[in-house]
Design a protein around this motif. Structure first.
Motif, PDB file in Angstrom:
ATOM      1  N   LEU A 188     -16.348  -8.104   7.994  1.00  0.00           N
ATOM      2  CA  LEU A 188     -17.429  -9.010   8.367  1.00  0.00           C
ATOM      3  C   LEU A 188     -18.576  -8.183   8.928  1.00  0.00           C
ATOM      4  O   LEU A 188     -18.383  -7.394   9.850  1.00  0.00           O
ATOM      5  CB  LEU A 188     -16.961 -10.002   9.438  1.00  0.00           C
ATOM      6  CG  LEU A 188     -15.873 -11.004   9.064  1.00  0.00           C
ATOM      7  CD1 LEU A 188     -15.445 -11.784  10.294  1.00  0.00           C
ATOM      8  CD2 LEU A 188     -16.382 -11.957   7.997  1.00  0.00           C
ATOM      9  N   LEU A 189     -19.752  -8.359   8.383  1.00  0.00           N
ATOM     10  CA  LEU A 189     -20.945  -7.696   8.902  1.00  0.00           C
ATOM     11  C   LEU A 189     -21.803  -8.745   9.583  1.00  0.00           C
ATOM     12  O   LEU A 189     -22.248  -9.704   8.948  1.00  0.00           O
ATOM     13  CB  LEU A 189     -21.726  -7.018   7.772  1.00  0.00           C
ATOM     14  CG  LEU A 189     -23.055  -6.374   8.176  1.00  0.00           C
ATOM     15  CD1 LEU A 189     -22.830  -5.214   9.139  1.00  0.00           C
ATOM     16  CD2 LEU A 189     -23.826  -5.903   6.945  1.00  0.00           C
ATOM     17  N   ASN A 190     -21.998  -8.583  10.883  1.00  0.00           N
ATOM     18  CA  ASN A 190     -22.765  -9.550  11.674  1.00  0.00           C
ATOM     19  C   ASN A 190     -22.260 -10.975  11.463  1.00  0.00           C
ATOM     20  O   ASN A 190     -23.034 -11.932  11.371  1.00  0.00           O
ATOM     21  CB  ASN A 190     -24.258  -9.460  11.339  1.00  0.00           C
ATOM     22  CG  ASN A 190     -24.839  -8.101  11.692  1.00  0.00           C
ATOM     23  OD1 ASN A 190     -24.313  -7.395  12.553  1.00  0.00           O
ATOM     24  ND2 ASN A 190     -25.915  -7.716  11.029  1.00  0.00           N
ATOM     25  N   GLY A 191     -20.935 -11.095  11.352  1.00  0.00           N
ATOM     26  CA  GLY A 191     -20.311 -12.405  11.244  1.00  0.00           C
ATOM     27  C   GLY A 191     -20.270 -12.992   9.848  1.00  0.00           C
ATOM     28  O   GLY A 191     -19.784 -14.109   9.666  1.00  0.00           O
ATOM     29  N   GLN A 192     -20.753 -12.257   8.839  1.00  0.00           N
ATOM     30  CA  GLN A 192     -20.784 -12.764   7.471  1.00  0.00           C
ATOM     31  C   GLN A 192     -19.973 -11.857   6.545  1.00  0.00           C
ATOM     32  O   GLN A 192     -19.936 -10.642   6.732  1.00  0.00           O
ATOM     33  CB  GLN A 192     -22.233 -12.835   6.959  1.00  0.00           C
ATOM     34  CG  GLN A 192     -23.149 -13.717   7.782  1.00  0.00           C
ATOM     35  CD  GLN A 192     -22.801 -15.187   7.656  1.00  0.00           C
ATOM     36  OE1 GLN A 192     -22.411 -15.653   6.592  1.00  0.00           O
ATOM     37  NE2 GLN A 192     -22.939 -15.927   8.751  1.00  0.00           N
TER      38      GLN A 192
ATOM     39  N   HIS B  69     -18.786  -0.176  14.060  1.00  0.00           N
ATOM     40  CA  HIS B  69     -17.680  -0.911  13.449  1.00  0.00           C
ATOM     41  C   HIS B  69     -16.435  -0.786  14.313  1.00  0.00           C
ATOM     42  O   HIS B  69     -16.275   0.176  15.080  1.00  0.00           O
ATOM     43  CB  HIS B  69     -17.393  -0.404  12.034  1.00  0.00           C
ATOM     44  CG  HIS B  69     -16.533   0.828  11.979  1.00  0.00           C
ATOM     45  ND1 HIS B  69     -16.997   2.081  12.310  1.00  0.00           N
ATOM     46  CD2 HIS B  69     -15.224   0.989  11.632  1.00  0.00           C
ATOM     47  CE1 HIS B  69     -16.027   2.969  12.167  1.00  0.00           C
ATOM     48  NE2 HIS B  69     -14.939   2.340  11.765  1.00  0.00           N
ATOM     49  N   LEU B  70     -15.561  -1.775  14.201  1.00  0.00           N
ATOM     50  CA  LEU B  70     -14.254  -1.736  14.845  1.00  0.00           C
ATOM     51  C   LEU B  70     -13.186  -1.987  13.791  1.00  0.00           C
ATOM     52  O   LEU B  70     -13.300  -2.927  12.996  1.00  0.00           O
ATOM     53  CB  LEU B  70     -14.136  -2.803  15.940  1.00  0.00           C
ATOM     54  CG  LEU B  70     -14.887  -2.572  17.251  1.00  0.00           C
ATOM     55  CD1 LEU B  70     -14.618  -3.727  18.213  1.00  0.00           C
ATOM     56  CD2 LEU B  70     -14.493  -1.251  17.896  1.00  0.00           C
ATOM     57  N   ASN B  71     -12.152  -1.156  13.782  1.00  0.00           N
ATOM     58  CA  ASN B  71     -11.015  -1.348  12.888  1.00  0.00           C
ATOM     59  C   ASN B  71      -9.946  -2.162  13.610  1.00  0.00           C
ATOM     60  O   ASN B  71      -9.490  -1.786  14.696  1.00  0.00           O
ATOM     61  CB  ASN B  71     -10.435   0.003  12.462  1.00  0.00           C
ATOM     62  CG  ASN B  71     -11.294   0.698  11.427  1.00  0.00           C
ATOM     63  OD1 ASN B  71     -11.839   0.061  10.534  1.00  0.00           O
ATOM     64  ND2 ASN B  71     -11.419   2.018  11.535  1.00  0.00           N
ATOM     65  N   MET B  72      -9.541  -3.270  12.995  1.00  0.00           N
ATOM     66  CA  MET B  72      -8.602  -4.203  13.619  1.00  0.00           C
ATOM     67  C   MET B  72      -7.282  -4.195  12.846  1.00  0.00           C
ATOM     68  O   MET B  72      -7.244  -4.590  11.677  1.00  0.00           O
ATOM     69  CB  MET B  72      -9.183  -5.618  13.619  1.00  0.00           C
ATOM     70  CG  MET B  72     -10.682  -5.703  13.896  1.00  0.00           C
ATOM     71  SD  MET B  72     -11.105  -5.337  15.597  1.00  0.00           S
ATOM     72  CE  MET B  72     -10.735  -6.893  16.376  1.00  0.00           C
TER      73      MET B  72
ATOM     74  N   ASN C  97     -28.494  -4.489  17.188  1.00  0.00           N
ATOM     75  CA  ASN C  97     -27.543  -3.674  16.444  1.00  0.00           C
ATOM     76  C   ASN C  97     -26.785  -4.521  15.431  1.00  0.00           C
ATOM     77  O   ASN C  97     -26.688  -5.740  15.574  1.00  0.00           O
ATOM     78  CB  ASN C  97     -26.529  -3.031  17.396  1.00  0.00           C
ATOM     79  CG  ASN C  97     -27.181  -2.122  18.407  1.00  0.00           C
ATOM     80  OD1 ASN C  97     -28.329  -1.725  18.244  1.00  0.00           O
ATOM     81  ND2 ASN C  97     -26.460  -1.785  19.457  1.00  0.00           N
ATOM     82  N   SER C  98     -26.230  -3.861  14.432  1.00  0.00           N
ATOM     83  CA  SER C  98     -25.345  -4.534  13.486  1.00  0.00           C
ATOM     84  C   SER C  98     -23.909  -4.118  13.778  1.00  0.00           C
ATOM     85  O   SER C  98     -23.636  -2.981  14.174  1.00  0.00           O
ATOM     86  CB  SER C  98     -25.711  -4.174  12.045  1.00  0.00           C
ATOM     87  OG  SER C  98     -26.915  -4.804  11.670  1.00  0.00           O
ATOM     88  N   PHE C  99     -23.000  -5.058  13.555  1.00  0.00           N
ATOM     89  CA  PHE C  99     -21.595  -4.844  13.907  1.00  0.00           C
ATOM     90  C   PHE C  99     -20.705  -5.252  12.743  1.00  0.00           C
ATOM     91  O   PHE C  99     -20.838  -6.350  12.203  1.00  0.00           O
ATOM     92  CB  PHE C  99     -21.266  -5.671  15.151  1.00  0.00           C
ATOM     93  CG  PHE C  99     -19.798  -5.749  15.462  1.00  0.00           C
ATOM     94  CD1 PHE C  99     -19.043  -4.605  15.652  1.00  0.00           C
ATOM     95  CD2 PHE C  99     -19.173  -6.977  15.575  1.00  0.00           C
ATOM     96  CE1 PHE C  99     -17.696  -4.680  15.941  1.00  0.00           C
ATOM     97  CE2 PHE C  99     -17.827  -7.076  15.866  1.00  0.00           C
ATOM     98  CZ  PHE C  99     -17.086  -5.924  16.052  1.00  0.00           C
ATOM     99  N   MET C 100     -19.824  -4.342  12.332  1.00  0.00           N
ATOM    100  CA  MET C 100     -18.895  -4.630  11.246  1.00  0.00           C
ATOM    101  C   MET C 100     -17.470  -4.679  11.791  1.00  0.00           C
ATOM    102  O   MET C 100     -16.991  -3.716  12.390  1.00  0.00           O
ATOM    103  CB  MET C 100     -18.998  -3.573  10.142  1.00  0.00           C
ATOM    104  CG  MET C 100     -18.226  -3.936   8.874  1.00  0.00           C
ATOM    105  SD  MET C 100     -18.689  -2.915   7.438  1.00  0.00           S
ATOM    106  CE  MET C 100     -17.777  -1.397   7.777  1.00  0.00           C
ATOM    107  N   LEU C 101     -16.830  -5.818  11.620  1.00  0.00           N
ATOM    108  CA  LEU C 101     -15.442  -6.009  12.027  1.00  0.00           C
ATOM    109  C   LEU C 101     -14.572  -5.822  10.790  1.00  0.00           C
ATOM    110  O   LEU C 101     -14.761  -6.503   9.788  1.00  0.00           O
ATOM    111  CB  LEU C 101     -15.275  -7.405  12.632  1.00  0.00           C
ATOM    112  CG  LEU C 101     -13.933  -7.768  13.252  1.00  0.00           C
ATOM    113  CD1 LEU C 101     -14.153  -8.796  14.360  1.00  0.00           C
ATOM    114  CD2 LEU C 101     -12.982  -8.339  12.214  1.00  0.00           C
ATOM    115  N   VAL C 102     -13.623  -4.885  10.868  1.00  0.00           N
ATOM    116  CA  VAL C 102     -12.865  -4.482   9.683  1.00  0.00           C
ATOM    117  C   VAL C 102     -11.376  -4.787   9.842  1.00  0.00           C
ATOM    118  O   VAL C 102     -10.721  -4.222  10.726  1.00  0.00           O
ATOM    119  CB  VAL C 102     -13.025  -2.969   9.413  1.00  0.00           C
ATOM    120  CG1 VAL C 102     -12.282  -2.573   8.143  1.00  0.00           C
ATOM    121  CG2 VAL C 102     -14.493  -2.588   9.318  1.00  0.00           C
ATOM    122  N   PRO C 103     -10.804  -5.674   9.002  1.00  0.00           N
ATOM    123  CA  PRO C 103      -9.344  -5.798   8.954  1.00  0.00           C
ATOM    124  C   PRO C 103      -8.787  -4.498   8.363  1.00  0.00           C
ATOM    125  O   PRO C 103      -8.993  -4.210   7.184  1.00  0.00           O
ATOM    126  CB  PRO C 103      -9.113  -6.985   8.012  1.00  0.00           C
ATOM    127  CG  PRO C 103     -10.428  -7.692   7.932  1.00  0.00           C
ATOM    128  CD  PRO C 103     -11.461  -6.622   8.094  1.00  0.00           C
TER     129      PRO C 103
END
Length: 244
Positions: A108-112, A78-81, A44-50
């Motif tokens: 950040l998408l998959n850490g990038q 995705h997760l909203n932080m 899966n792909s994961f997007m971490l969102v400020p």
């Protein structure tokens, strides 16, 4: 509304081995709570969102997340932080995770960090083709005093890394409304979001990437979704190291 999601996160390094469940359940033949859960070998792909709920700039990442989730289904999350102290959605867990990644100015998408939309799509599609290292599912049980999380994991290839931690995060799904003295409305964004004295709402339909569907409809109330609220490991926002 509160929901929970399981995640495998990478943070540190050491030798780790894991064998598959032998199917015998718990001790003395007792079943595990996760016995009926199925693990899938997929990447899966994961997007971490400020996420700044009071800032117009956050609308770009929210539309992007809706479009990607529509196109890629459960292969994208995705997760909203929220790290803004004082906001009702502020989370120490989210703040700590963002600080770990150097308080990224963008998602950040998959850490990038990516700035090119098409390159992001390519990254998600390339990730699907990769052989997964590990999968995780969980079961959450609620009683009168607590939530109990049981996780089930499987490794698909040998690894000498202890950089894996596992954690379940409780996330919020809250409408952008005025609730008593608390104003949770999203700010006005020209031709996208408007607000009245009760709520914020979409002013136009937002199409999917291929324009075959609508991912947000005109006049629908804006929803703050996948907002990290807390995690279950009180000592570490990244959860429990699988080597422990």
């Amino acid at each position: 509304m509160k929901k929970v999601f399981p995640f495998i996160l990478l943070i540190t390094v050491m030798a780790l081995s894991c064998k598959k469940d032998d199917g015998n359940g718990g001790g003395n033949g007792a079943p595990y709570p996760t016995d009926n859960l199925t693990l899938e070998a997929k990447t899966n792909s994961f997007m971490l969102v400020p996420y700044a709920p009071g800032s117009q700039s956050s609308i770009t990442s929210q539309i992007l997340a809706k479009e990607f989730e529509n196109k890629y289904g459960d292969l994208f999350t995705h997760l909203n932080m929220v790290a803004g102290v004082g906001h009702p959605f502020y989370s120490f867990t989210a703040d700590s995770i963002l600080k770990h990644f150097g308080n990224p100015p963008s998602f950040l998408l998959n850490g990038q960090v990516y700035t090119d939309f098409e390159v992001m799509q390519e990254a998600i599609e390339l990730a699907e083709l990769k052989k997964p290292v590990i999968s995780v599912v969980h079961k959450v049980t609620e009683n009168d005093t607590s939530w109990i999380v049981d996780a089930k994991i499987e490794f698909y290839k040998d690894t000498s890394s202890n950089r894996f931690t596992i954690e379940t995060y409780m996330v919020l799904e809250v409408p952008g409304i005025v609730n008593g003295e608390i104003d949770l409305r999203f700010p006005i964004v020209t031709d996208v979001i408007n607000q009245d004295d009760k709520r914020s709402f979409w002013t136009r339909d937002i199409p999917s990437l291929d324009s075959s569907e609508i991912v947000a409809r005109v006049n629908d109330t804006y929803i703050h979704n996948n907002v990290v609220y807390k995690n279950f490991n009180k000592k570490n926002p990244f959860g429990t190291n699988l080597a422990d």
